[in-house]
Design a protein around this motif. Structure first.
Motif, PDB file in Angstrom:
ATOM      1  N   ASN A   3      48.105  32.806  41.558  1.00 32.26           N
ATOM      2  CA  ASN A   3      48.316  33.143  40.144  1.00 32.26           C
ATOM      3  C   ASN A   3      47.350  32.375  39.242  1.00 32.26           C
ATOM      4  O   ASN A   3      46.891  32.912  38.232  1.00 32.26           O
ATOM      5  N   GLU A   4      47.060  31.141  39.603  1.00 31.09           N
ATOM      6  CA  GLU A   4      46.116  30.343  38.820  1.00 31.09           C
ATOM      7  C   GLU A   4      44.715  30.952  38.881  1.00 31.09           C
ATOM      8  O   GLU A   4      43.998  30.984  37.876  1.00 31.09           O
ATOM      9  N   LEU A   5      44.320  31.429  40.060  1.00 32.14           N
ATOM     10  CA  LEU A   5      43.011  32.058  40.199  1.00 32.14           C
ATOM     11  C   LEU A   5      42.934  33.346  39.388  1.00 32.14           C
ATOM     12  O   LEU A   5      41.921  33.603  38.724  1.00 32.14           O
ATOM     13  N   ILE A   6      43.991  34.138  39.428  1.00 25.64           N
ATOM     14  CA  ILE A   6      44.013  35.385  38.661  1.00 25.64           C
ATOM     15  C   ILE A   6      43.932  35.096  37.163  1.00 25.64           C
ATOM     16  O   ILE A   6      43.209  35.766  36.421  1.00 25.64           O
ATOM     17  N   LYS A   7      44.653  34.070  36.736  1.00 25.07           N
ATOM     18  CA  LYS A   7      44.625  33.684  35.320  1.00 25.07           C
ATOM     19  C   LYS A   7      43.234  33.208  34.920  1.00 25.07           C
ATOM     20  O   LYS A   7      42.732  33.566  33.851  1.00 25.07           O
ATOM     21  N   VAL A  36      28.979  31.973  33.228  1.00 20.82           N
ATOM     22  CA  VAL A  36      30.359  32.458  33.302  1.00 20.82           C
ATOM     23  C   VAL A  36      30.471  33.574  34.337  1.00 20.82           C
ATOM     24  O   VAL A  36      31.464  33.654  35.068  1.00 20.82           O
ATOM     25  N   VAL A  37      29.448  34.426  34.435  1.00 20.14           N
ATOM     26  CA  VAL A  37      29.444  35.478  35.459  1.00 20.14           C
ATOM     27  C   VAL A  37      29.488  34.852  36.847  1.00 20.14           C
ATOM     28  O   VAL A  37      30.228  35.299  37.726  1.00 20.14           O
ATOM     29  N   LEU A  38      28.706  33.807  37.048  1.00 23.07           N
ATOM     30  CA  LEU A  38      28.688  33.118  38.335  1.00 23.07           C
ATOM     31  C   LEU A  38      30.032  32.465  38.642  1.00 23.07           C
ATOM     32  O   LEU A  38      30.538  32.567  39.764  1.00 23.07           O
ATOM     33  N   GLU A  39      30.629  31.817  37.651  1.00 25.84           N
ATOM     34  CA  GLU A  39      31.934  31.193  37.853  1.00 25.84           C
ATOM     35  C   GLU A  39      32.996  32.229  38.190  1.00 25.84           C
ATOM     36  O   GLU A  39      33.855  31.999  39.045  1.00 25.84           O
ATOM     37  N   LYS A  44      36.534  34.950  42.211  1.00 29.46           N
ATOM     38  CA  LYS A  44      36.910  36.162  42.951  1.00 29.46           C
ATOM     39  C   LYS A  44      36.775  35.953  44.455  1.00 29.46           C
ATOM     40  O   LYS A  44      37.594  36.430  45.237  1.00 29.46           O
ATOM     41  N   LYS A  45      35.741  35.235  44.863  1.00 31.79           N
ATOM     42  CA  LYS A  45      35.548  34.946  46.290  1.00 31.79           C
ATOM     43  C   LYS A  45      36.676  34.061  46.809  1.00 31.79           C
ATOM     44  O   LYS A  45      37.189  34.275  47.915  1.00 31.79           O
ATOM     45  N   GLN A  46      37.075  33.071  46.031  1.00 30.84           N
ATOM     46  CA  GLN A  46      38.181  32.203  46.429  1.00 30.84           C
ATOM     47  C   GLN A  46      39.483  32.996  46.546  1.00 30.84           C
ATOM     48  O   GLN A  46      40.270  32.779  47.466  1.00 30.84           O
ATOM     49  N   ASN A  52      42.620  36.551  53.063  1.00 34.55           N
ATOM     50  CA  ASN A  52      42.241  36.692  54.476  1.00 34.55           C
ATOM     51  C   ASN A  52      43.116  35.814  55.351  1.00 34.55           C
ATOM     52  O   ASN A  52      43.466  34.695  54.994  1.00 34.55           O
ATOM     53  N   ASN A  53      43.430  36.327  56.510  1.00 35.30           N
ATOM     54  CA  ASN A  53      44.201  35.568  57.483  1.00 35.30           C
ATOM     55  C   ASN A  53      43.230  34.677  58.265  1.00 35.30           C
ATOM     56  O   ASN A  53      42.296  35.169  58.890  1.00 35.30           O
TER      57      ASN A  53
END
Length: 76
Positions: A3-7, A36-39, A44-46, A52-53
């Motif tokens: 949820n923190e990543l989505i926020k 900001v695009v890079l961040e 998104k990668k994280q 992923n399992n």
């Protein structure tokens, strides 16, 4: 964590929307926009990595698989 990543991704999207208006006007805004695009891409990668399992990804790396070479396409 998820949820923190989505926020954080949503916050980056808001920042990008605001910076996009001024990106053409100054180099500082353009550089900040790119940062900001890079961040956002990193976040998104994280987020994708959380989905992923880990056990399955380790098994895929351990199991040998036949790699196709360019010359294999010409033999067919």
């Amino acid at each position: 964590m998820k949820n923190e990543l989505i926020k954080s991704i949503r916050e980056k999207e808001i920042q990008l929307a605001k910076l996009k208006e001024h990106a053409d006007k100054s180099t500082v805004c353009s550089d900040l926009y790119n940062k900001v695009v890079l961040e956002k891409a990193i976040l998104k990668k994280q987020l994708a990595d959380l989905g992923n399992n880990k056990v399955i990804s380790i098994m895929k790396n351990l199991l040998p698989r036949k790699k196709e070479l360019i010359c294999d396409y010409f033999r067919k």
